[in-house]
Design an enzyme around this catalytic site. Structure first.
Site, short mmCIF file in Angstrom:
data_model
loop_
_atom_site.label_atom_id
_atom_site.label_comp_id
_atom_site.label_asym_id
_atom_site.label_seq_id
_atom_site.Cartn_x
_atom_site.Cartn_y
_atom_site.Cartn_z
N TRP A 1 0.87 -1.18 0.00
CA TRP A 1 0.00 0.00 0.00
C TRP A 1 0.90 1.23 0.00
CZ3 TRP A 1 -0.21 3.97 3.69
CH2 TRP A 1 -1.16 4.98 3.38
N ASP B 1 -9.71 -3.29 1.78
CA ASP B 1 -9.78 -2.70 3.12
C ASP B 1 -11.14 -2.01 3.20
OD1 ASP B 1 -9.67 -0.59 5.12
OD2 ASP B 1 -7.52 -0.94 5.27
N HIS C 1 -8.62 -6.39 4.67
CA HIS C 1 -8.23 -5.61 5.84
C HIS C 1 -9.52 -5.20 6.50
CE1 HIS C 1 -3.85 -4.09 5.06
NE2 HIS C 1 -3.93 -5.40 5.17
N ASP D 1 -6.89 -4.30 10.48
CA ASP D 1 -6.17 -3.05 10.24
C ASP D 1 -6.87 -1.90 10.95
OD1 ASP D 1 -4.55 -1.05 9.35
OD2 ASP D 1 -5.14 -1.14 7.25
C1 RNT Z 1 -3.66 2.59 4.98
C2 RNT Z 1 -3.85 1.16 4.71
C3 RNT Z 1 -2.71 0.26 5.16
C4 RNT Z 1 -2.17 0.63 6.51
C5 RNT Z 1 -1.13 -0.31 7.05
C6 RNT Z 1 -0.42 0.23 8.23
O1 RNT Z 1 -4.79 3.33 4.76
O2 RNT Z 1 -5.05 0.71 5.27
O3 RNT Z 1 -3.12 -1.05 5.12
O4 RNT Z 1 -3.18 0.77 7.46
O5 RNT Z 1 -0.28 -0.67 6.04
ZN ZN Z 2 -5.40 -1.44 5.16
#
Ligand code: RNT
Ligand code: ZN
Length: 419
Positions: free
Chosen positions: A185, A259, A286, A326
């Site tokens: 990411w 996510d 996530h 996450d």
């Molecule tokens: C950021 C993403 C990512 C991070 C982590 C720490 O918006 O969600 O996954 O939260 O890599």
């Molecule tokens: Zn994330």
């Protein structure tokens, strides 16, 4: 028979009356490893010599005492967390969490040796590790661009970082004999109206092509890419958007990471599950909880998470779904945050496994839509808690709210002694 066992026996009967085998649900749940994010323990700080302020919307708010200040404290905290959740899990590392006790060489120079002590630690606990390149909290990310930067030198720095992270992931998977998922990411984007959208996306594609050139054994590692909608400081434009990574992952046979904080608030991530699984063999999730924005609050057992897990189970893809957490909340006891979040996700899995799928599908086939909705509604008040409690009980972890006092004890004995 004690009360936990008695309630479970009664619950089992009620579930079996609607065609569900609670025993089998428990067995399936037990096979699911959750990827526990290391970054809740220290508010996404990491162990590099210097901590640069986080970028791209990554920001933990709060200053509750007791955060992990070094690698030993973080490990101790995670070990404590693992004592309070049933099942076998994985720890999800970020490159910034390497063992840099002998010096931090820079992200473009990290090596497997910086993760040797993590591998040892994981081996002792018999757990797997996942991995993430770290593209934020760094001066080379300060102006909002990393892999899609127009400056070739900055791009190359980050490309080298990601290549190393992939090969570290491969090494971790090989050593632990447990596949390590490497997730990518980047925070790239811009605060306001941008006129080089296409250029940055072209550059990102070029960088990714270079990063993913090297192939590793799928027994050791697999790659995923994570999109985002916006961040603090990248409100107007995010280079790695959903369309970008959806296309990139499909074309290049990568895992897509969804996510649930990275979409429009009214957009359902649950509905993406069945659409994506038609085209993807594996997906990474996530799980997070956004309040009004991608705020990364602690995961709780809410409809959003339940709907996602229902869809995963209904698609028959639980074993093709990598489930990671996450969130980062610095305003409450961090161990408690972990335990609430992990257990909530496990509850969502169990609750999905206890859905009377066959009967619901039968009603659907027969167009008995009143019956379908009624049965689904009734499942909500089935004695789910008795099955969950029993699962915790047979795993010898705290049942119900019993973990509250254990965490209080850990806070008194350990966390409160930290600065
Ligand atoms: C950021 C993403 C990512 C991070 C982590 C720490 O918006 O969600 O996954 O939260 O890599
Ligand atoms: Zn994330």
């Amino acid at each position: 028979m004690n009360n936990i066992e008695k309630s479970y026996e009664l619950a089992k009967e009620q579930y079996s009356a609607i065609g569900i085998d609670a025993e089998k649900a428990i067995k399936t749940l037990n096979e699911v490893s959750i990827s526990i994010h290391c970054w809740q323990a220290d508010d996404v700080t990491g162990f590099e010599k210097e901590h640069f302020s986080s970028g791209g919307g990554i920001m933990a708010t709060g200053n509750y005492p007791g955060k992990a200040r070094n690698i030993d404290e973080l490990r101790k905290d995670i070990e404590k967390v693992l004592e309070m959740v049933p099942g076998k899990h994985k720890l999800n590392l970020h490159a910034m969490y390497g063992d840099y006790s002998n010096g931090f060489p820079g992200r473009d120079k990290i090596e497997t040796k910086h993760f040797e002590s993590w591998i040892e630690w994981a081996k002792n606990l018999d757990i797997g590790l996942d991995f993430n390149s770290t593209f934020f909290s760094h001066p080379y990310a300060d102006d909002g661009y990393t892999l899609s930067h127009t400056d070739r030198n900055i791009r190359e720095y980050w490309i080298e970082h990601a290549k190393r992270c992939r090969s570290i992931s491969n090494y971790i998977g090989e050593k632990l004999k447990k596949k390590c998922i490497h997730n990518l990411w980047i925070p790239d984007g811009s605060k306001d109206i941008t006129f080089e959208r296409f250029r940055h996306r072209e550059l990102l594609k070029e960088s990714l092509d270079e990063i993913f050139k090297e192939k590793f054994s799928s027994n050791n590692m697999a790659d995923s890419v994570e999109s985002k909608l916006f961040g603090i400081g990248s409100e107007a434009y995010v280079v790695g958007s959903h369309e970008f990574y959806l296309s990139y992952a499909l074309k290049n046979n990568l895992i897509l990471c969804i996510d649930n904080g990275h979409f429009h608030p009214t957009e359902s991530c649950a509905d993406k599950v069945s659409a994506l699984f038609v085209f993807f063999d594996e997906l990474l999730f996530h799980l997070t909880r956004g309040i009004r924005w991608d705020s990364d609050h602690i995961v709780i057992l809410n409809d959003e998470v339940k709907d996602i897990l229902n869809e995963i189970v209904l698609a028959g893809k639980l074993n093709k779904s990598h489930l990671a957490l996450d969130f980062f909340d610095a305003s409450i006891n961090r161990i408690g945050a972990y335990v609430i979040g992990i257990r909530a996700l496990q509850k969502a899995i169990l609750s999905a496994l206890l859905l009377p799928v066959e009967r619901l599908r039968e009603y659907e086939r027969d167009k008995k839509y009143f019956q379908r909705l009624a049965l689904f509604e009734e499942t909500k008040t089935k004695p789910f808690g008795s099955v969950w409690n029993y699962y915790c009980y047979i795993h010898d972890v705290p049942v119900g709210e019993d973990y509250i006092k254990e965490i209080e004890k850990y806070e008194n004995e350990v966390l409160s002694k930290r600065d």
